[in-house]
Design an enzyme around this catalytic site. Sequence first.
Site, mmCIF file in Angstrom:
data_model
loop_
_atom_site.group_PDB
_atom_site.id
_atom_site.type_symbol
_atom_site.label_atom_id
_atom_site.label_comp_id
_atom_site.label_asym_id
_atom_site.label_seq_id
_atom_site.Cartn_x
_atom_site.Cartn_y
_atom_site.Cartn_z
ATOM 1 C CD GLU A 91 46.033 33.468 44.346
ATOM 2 O OE1 GLU A 91 46.966 34.968 44.013
ATOM 3 O OE2 GLU A 91 45.126 33.732 45.182
ATOM 4 C CG HIS A 143 48.583 32.396 40.523
ATOM 5 N ND1 HIS A 143 49.528 33.153 40.527
ATOM 6 C CD2 HIS A 143 47.513 33.153 40.272
ATOM 7 C CE1 HIS A 143 48.981 34.610 40.602
ATOM 8 N NE2 HIS A 143 47.327 34.737 41.218
#
Length: 404
Positions: free
Chosen positions: A71, A372
């Site tokens: 991410e 994430h």
Amino acid sequence: MSSFDASLNPGGLVAKRRLGHTAHTLFGGPHRRAGSLGARRSPAPIWIETRSVVVSKSADGTIVLDGSRGEGGGQILRSSLTASMLTGRPFRLAAIRAGRERPGLRPQHLAAVEAAARLCRADVEGATVGSREILFRPGQVVARDVAIDIGTAGSTALVLQTLHLAIALRSSGPTRLSLTGGTFNTKAPSFPFLAETWTAHLADFGLPTVVTMPKAGFYPVGCGGIEAWIEPADEPRAVVSDRRPGSIEITGIAGVGRLPESIAERMRDRAVARLAERGLSCSISVESWDSGSSGAAISLTARTESTRATFVGLGERGRRSERVADDAVDELLAHLDVADAALDPHSADQLILPAAFASGRSIFTISAATEHLRTNLETLSAFVDRPMRVEEAEPGRPARVIIG
């Protein structure tokens, strides 16, 4: 410094994407959001091994991570700090937030590093705003009451989540954290999520935690604060949460700080009307928060007998209250539209940390797997020698996370 080695995968992580169509590229492929119920079933899934966070070890055993992968933000740093404090393993993180508009450590990231260093008496190199590389050598965790002022509107929640597990598993008595900064943030958990959902999940793991918000803090001023009371625990217990019971209760809070209460009332009315269109009733209170800065927010929490998910819409200058409410409603409905998803995507990111240190196998179903989540799993695999994987499903079906 040792070079990064893409061929290494310590910790036994099996990071896989389950795709029902032509495969994305191994690095940097887009992540698909879950679709609506009733979508056509995809062909047999293709399993592709991915390693978005390149991990290696230097000659002295230091874990080396590439912060530009996955991410690409602060997630790698925060998870590494927590895992390093708990395992005693040092790490070097390079290319910190390399792809961001303002790369390197920002004040909220630096606050997490400095607080973690204080907590475990670590040796740290590169702990300055703007630094793109950091070396963290942990010492022994000595839990004690801590007060931290981020100095900006940076997320108090993210600093709390960085420190929480190390305190819970290493302290001999209750510990109080007092954090000053932002309590409502666009790219971080806002306070209602902590109070309604995060602490409930922690209780399931046997990690009792209480959070309060003495003062709200909004971007760009901040000046808010949260306090957390963390009880000690021997070891998290494994959690299996792979079903969503049918009966759902929706509650919420529409609140303002230093703004007219009518703004909160408009957010409430919009959310009630939108949910009524879907045959969902809800109870939303209106509040005026003591606040260090002006702002508005609405939170919606969906509860069942065993699950809880909170979604927050945040006001900003020039944006109508109705659109703020729509943000929270849209996220809530997207989650509810995925049958048998026990966890929302935001919770999944955060719960794999206690799951990684639990003694048994934890299993979650989630309405969408995010970058994430994948980044967090891959980061933890460098520190913890446990099997971890995420199984992604076709549209309209939940993804599944298995740890242990």
